[in-house]
Structure formats: C-alpha cells, structure tokens
Design a protein around this motif. Structure first.
Motif, mmCIF file in Angstrom:
data_model
loop_
_atom_site.group_PDB
_atom_site.id
_atom_site.type_symbol
_atom_site.label_atom_id
_atom_site.label_comp_id
_atom_site.label_asym_id
_atom_site.label_seq_id
_atom_site.Cartn_x
_atom_site.Cartn_y
_atom_site.Cartn_z
ATOM 1 N N CYS A 32 0.794 -1.232 -0.135
ATOM 2 C CA CYS A 32 0.234 0.031 0.058
ATOM 3 C C CYS A 32 0.864 1.095 -0.031
ATOM 4 C CB CYS A 32 -0.823 0.169 1.319
ATOM 5 S SG CYS A 32 -1.882 -1.350 1.396
ATOM 6 N N CYS A 33 0.288 2.260 -0.617
ATOM 7 C CA CYS A 33 1.154 3.387 -0.697
ATOM 8 C C CYS A 33 0.497 4.365 0.698
ATOM 9 C CB CYS A 33 0.830 4.463 -1.917
ATOM 10 S SG CYS A 33 1.273 6.139 -1.650
ATOM 11 N N ARG A 34 1.575 4.241 1.761
ATOM 12 C CA ARG A 34 1.010 5.363 2.732
ATOM 13 C C ARG A 34 1.733 6.482 2.881
ATOM 14 N NH1 ARG A 34 0.496 0.449 7.245
ATOM 15 N NH2 ARG A 34 -1.760 0.005 6.986
ATOM 16 N N GLU A 35 1.244 7.317 2.224
ATOM 17 C CA GLU A 35 1.850 8.825 2.219
ATOM 18 C C GLU A 35 2.141 9.436 3.348
ATOM 19 O OE1 GLU A 35 -0.464 11.763 0.160
ATOM 20 O OE2 GLU A 35 -1.251 10.218 -1.260
ATOM 21 N N GLU A 36 1.279 9.126 4.345
ATOM 22 C CA GLU A 36 1.734 10.034 5.729
ATOM 23 C C GLU A 36 2.577 8.923 6.768
ATOM 24 O OE1 GLU A 36 0.560 12.849 5.832
ATOM 25 O OE2 GLU A 36 -0.575 12.510 4.228
ATOM 26 N N GLN A 37 2.795 7.733 6.401
ATOM 27 C CA GLN A 37 3.673 6.857 7.078
ATOM 28 C C GLN A 37 5.071 7.790 7.638
ATOM 29 O OE1 GLN A 37 3.308 2.854 6.733
ATOM 30 N NE2 GLN A 37 5.804 2.683 6.587
ATOM 31 N N PRO A 38 5.223 7.955 8.747
ATOM 32 C CA PRO A 38 6.394 8.722 9.143
ATOM 33 C C PRO A 38 7.712 7.878 8.573
ATOM 34 C CG PRO A 38 5.355 8.134 11.238
ATOM 35 C CD PRO A 38 4.485 7.170 9.886
ATOM 36 N N LEU A 39 8.875 8.471 8.740
ATOM 37 C CA LEU A 39 10.064 7.859 8.505
ATOM 38 C C LEU A 39 10.746 7.312 9.932
ATOM 39 C CD1 LEU A 39 12.690 7.417 6.416
ATOM 40 C CD2 LEU A 39 13.273 9.808 7.286
ATOM 41 N N ASN A 40 11.323 6.339 9.812
ATOM 42 C CA ASN A 40 11.631 5.908 11.181
ATOM 43 C C ASN A 40 13.369 6.222 11.129
ATOM 44 O OD1 ASN A 40 13.012 4.646 13.353
ATOM 45 N ND2 ASN A 40 11.870 2.502 12.889
ATOM 46 N N ALA A 41 13.425 7.712 11.532
ATOM 47 C CA ALA A 41 14.689 8.071 11.323
ATOM 48 C C ALA A 41 15.861 7.546 11.913
ATOM 49 C CB ALA A 41 14.770 9.737 11.859
ATOM 50 N N SER A 42 15.496 6.927 13.155
ATOM 51 C CA SER A 42 16.778 6.377 14.192
ATOM 52 C C SER A 42 17.157 4.992 13.286
ATOM 53 C CB SER A 42 16.166 6.145 15.569
ATOM 54 O OG SER A 42 15.006 5.415 15.540
ATOM 55 N N ALA A 43 16.135 4.544 12.652
ATOM 56 C CA ALA A 43 16.736 3.079 11.978
ATOM 57 C C ALA A 43 17.304 3.473 10.628
ATOM 58 C CB ALA A 43 15.208 2.449 11.509
ATOM 59 N N LEU A 44 16.950 4.395 9.890
ATOM 60 C CA LEU A 44 17.543 5.044 8.718
ATOM 61 C C LEU A 44 19.140 5.291 9.295
ATOM 62 C CD1 LEU A 44 17.850 5.721 5.881
ATOM 63 C CD2 LEU A 44 17.028 7.984 6.376
ATOM 64 N N LYS A 45 19.083 6.019 10.228
ATOM 65 C CA LYS A 45 20.493 6.499 10.921
ATOM 66 C C LYS A 45 21.462 5.514 11.240
ATOM 67 C CE LYS A 45 22.496 9.800 14.358
ATOM 68 N NZ LYS A 45 23.323 8.957 15.231
ATOM 69 N N GLN A 46 20.853 4.280 11.867
ATOM 70 C CA GLN A 46 21.591 3.478 12.285
ATOM 71 C C GLN A 46 22.285 2.382 10.919
ATOM 72 O OE1 GLN A 46 19.715 0.607 14.880
ATOM 73 N NE2 GLN A 46 21.134 -0.832 15.029
ATOM 74 N N GLU A 47 21.218 2.421 10.131
ATOM 75 C CA GLU A 47 21.505 1.556 8.980
ATOM 76 C C GLU A 47 22.762 2.251 7.870
ATOM 77 O OE1 GLU A 47 18.169 0.282 6.589
ATOM 78 O OE2 GLU A 47 19.290 -1.001 5.557
ATOM 79 N N LEU A 48 22.725 3.517 7.889
ATOM 80 C CA LEU A 48 23.562 4.042 7.189
ATOM 81 C C LEU A 48 24.904 4.053 7.911
ATOM 82 C CD1 LEU A 48 21.754 7.512 6.170
ATOM 83 C CD2 LEU A 48 22.382 5.550 4.755
ATOM 84 N N GLU A 49 24.958 4.300 9.455
ATOM 85 C CA GLU A 49 26.254 4.189 9.869
ATOM 86 C C GLU A 49 26.770 2.773 9.971
ATOM 87 O OE1 GLU A 49 24.824 5.967 13.670
ATOM 88 O OE2 GLU A 49 25.055 8.056 13.060
ATOM 89 N N GLU A 50 26.061 2.121 9.838
ATOM 90 C CA GLU A 50 26.674 0.459 10.026
ATOM 91 C C GLU A 50 26.935 -0.001 8.621
ATOM 92 O OE1 GLU A 50 23.670 -2.179 11.671
ATOM 93 O OE2 GLU A 50 23.920 -1.278 13.705
ATOM 94 N N LYS A 51 26.361 0.395 7.633
ATOM 95 C CA LYS A 51 26.519 -0.071 6.217
ATOM 96 C C LYS A 51 27.351 0.656 5.314
ATOM 97 C CE LYS A 51 22.544 -3.137 6.414
ATOM 98 N NZ LYS A 51 21.141 -3.412 5.687
#
Ligand SMILES: Nc1ncnc2c1ncn2[C@@H]1O[C@H](COP(=O)(O)OP(=O)(O)OP(=O)(O)O)[C@@H](O)[C@H]1O
Length: 316
Positions: A32-51
C-alpha cells in the motif's frame, strides 16, 4: 443506557476496527502507498552508520534531508537530492537503503522507480527523436506513478549522461507548483546520481590527506565552492545545462568521497557476512590488494571504489 444506541456504537466500533485491521492486514500482504507513514529516522541513521563506509557527509545530509522532508506535512515542492562522486563510492547503494526505508519493498516496490539514462536513452544522435517521443512518455510515466502514489521515489542514474532536453521534461515536476493537471508532486522524492564533480571531490579529499588532516574533518563548506565550479558551471554535464540549478530546484548536493584501502576492506568483510561466510582476514587483504589505487605515487583511493569487490570475492 439505551440499548439501541449502544448497539449502534458497538456496531460502528467493530466496523471501524474491522475495517482498520482489514486494511492493515491487506497492506501486510499487498503493497500500500502510505503517504503519511512517518520515516523511522533512527532506523535509517543506524543503517547508514553501519552499512555505508567512509561517507560521513552523505550520511549526515541524507538523514537531515529526509527527516526534514518527511516531517513536513505540507512541503512546497518535491524533495530533490543530487548525489555526486567517483564510481563505486556508494551512490546506488545509498539510494537502495533510502528506498527500503521509504517503501518496505525497496527497489522492488511499485512506488520506487529506477531510471537509468543510458539504458532508456542509449543513442545520443537520436536524441531529437527520443526527446519528442520519450519526453512525453517520461512525463506521463512520472504523472501516472505520482497519481498512484504521491510519495513515489524516482531514482535517475547516470544523470550526467542524460541529455538536457530530456531533463527539461522532468523540470516542471520539480518546481514549486501546487498541482499540474490535478496532480500534486510535492510529496514525491527525486534522487539524481552522477559522476559529475567526482574528480574535484577527490582533489579536495587528497588535499586534506596531503596536509595530514583527517578525512572526517572534511566539511560540506570545503566542497561547496569546488562543486559550484565543477558541476554548476560545467556546461558539459547535462543536468546543469538545463536550468535545474539556476532555478534552485535541487535541494541538496551530496558529495561522495573516494574510498580508501581500509574502506575497501570493510566492503569485503560486509560482503562475506552477507554471503553467510565467516570473515577471513587473509582473504579480505588479498581482495583489497587486488584492487588498483590512485594517484600513482601515493595510491590512496580505489579506482573503482568498492564496485568490483563482489565479483573478485568469487575467485577466493
Ligand atoms: N561507501 C560504501 N559503503 C559500503 N559499501 C559500498 C560503498 N560504496 C560502494 N559499496 C559497495 O559497492 C557496490 C557498488 O557501489 P555503488 O553501485 O553504490 O556505486 P556508485 O557510486 O553508484 O557507482 P557508479 O557511479 O559507478 O554507478 C555497492 O553495491 C556496495 O555493495
């Protein structure tokens, strides 16, 4: 209590929860396209920092840009990111991480669209033909996708090889319009990838290295003047000819630094782990040693970044 109104209330509540869980359930299986779904910023941060290795600037800017944009309920224009740097430094890789954090299925999502310019527009000499026919197609493709999902993500690879005329076709979508023919593009995200400016980013990194300064001390402001000469005023790189820059339609320029020997080793280790094998440091070293490094004398940066690591690992 009046039995009839209580009954209606229960009925309404169960219909509502029934509906909600049905939607939830549905979206768990279908996408489903969930436009209002917020971004999980801490998950993104962790992923970028790790990978993502060796790209402190890209990590910082991407996080800032995406969290700011996704937290804004009423953006005035779509988000446009322009990723620059040497081959194999992680531009496609980061786009994939961003895609996965915006839409669960990542690059396979119906709401994420990858456009490779040399694949879609291979022959420069036929550009006039393409321009007329494919610009229309490109526009209706974008329109169709954004109508289906306002928070669609578009990734344009090899942007520097795309003809300015074709970029002109994308331009209206990136601008500050409320709607175009009844469709609003303001929640969409456009990511442009290119090698333009890569040599100048490398030169700055090298200047830091030669001056004995740490790579992590390179700041955006050290690269901005460099990018402005090398990219904004470079009449040979398609993107910049098209007025995207003059009109301030690009929100963030994101530099990717050339990767060093230690980063190549990190890529080898990551690849071994991804394949489910134990990390063997002898193999890590021999794969990294097989890569070629420049400049000729100092041999600091990998020619192809981490690009050929995967295929080289197959031989060990
Ligand atoms: N900075 C990095 N951190 C971790 N892995 C990386 C990094 N850079 C590259 N890689 C690895 O190398 C592979 C190739 O890199 P990628 O396709 O992202 O390069 P690119 O910058 O898009 O290159 P090109 O400009 O040639 O398209 C990635 O799939 C990833 O596995």
């Amino acid at each position: 209590f009046e039995p009839i109104s209580v009954g209606i209330a229960i009925g309404a509540a169960s219909a509502l929860t029934g509906y909600l869980s049905y939607t939830d359930l549905y979206c768990r299986f279908a996408e489903c396209c969930r436009e209002e779904q917020p971004l999980n910023a801490s998950a993104l941060k962790q992923e970028l920092e790790e990978k993502l290795f060796g790209q402190h600037l890209a990590t910082e800017v991407i996080l800032k840009a995406l969290t700011g944009f996704k937290n804004n309920k009423n953006p005035k224009k779509p988000l446009t990111l322009s990723l620059h740097g040497w081959a194999g430094t992680g531009k496609n890789f980061v786009s994939q991480i961003v895609a996965e954090n915006l839409h669960r299925k990542g690059l396979k999502s119906n709401f994420v669209h990858l456009f490779v310019s040399t694949l879609h527009f291979p022959h420069e000499q036929q550009i006039k033909l393409y321009q007329a026919r494919n610009s229309d197609q490109l526009q209706s493709w974008i329109r169709g996708n954004v109508s289906a999902c306002a928070s669609s993500l578009f990734i344009f690879d090899e942007m520097d090889k795309l003809h300015p005329g074709v970029i002109d076709a994308i331009k209206p979508f990136l601008d500050y319009y409320e709607q175009i023919d009844g469709v609003s593009y303001r929640k969409a995200i456009f990511i442009f990838l290119s090698n333009a400016g890569g040599d100048l980013i490398t030169k700055t990194a090298l200047d830091f290295w030669r001056a004995g300064r740490k790579r992590e001390d390179i700041q955006l402001k050290d690269l901005e003047p460099v990018l402005s000469v090398g990219v904004f005023n470079n009449k040979h790189s398609g993107l910049w000819h098209s007025g995207l820059i003059d009109r301030n339609l690009i929100d963030y320029f994101i530099p990717f630094l050339p990767l060093e020997y230690r980063h190549v080793k990190m890529c080898v280790r990551a690849e071994m782990k991804a394949r489910g094998s134990a990390v063997d440091e002898d193999i890590v070293t021999s794969v990294a040693d097989e890569m070629t490094f420049f400049p000729k004398d100092e041999k600091i940066y990998s020619d192809k970044g981490c690009k050929t690591v995967q295929s080289r690992l197959d031989f060990h």
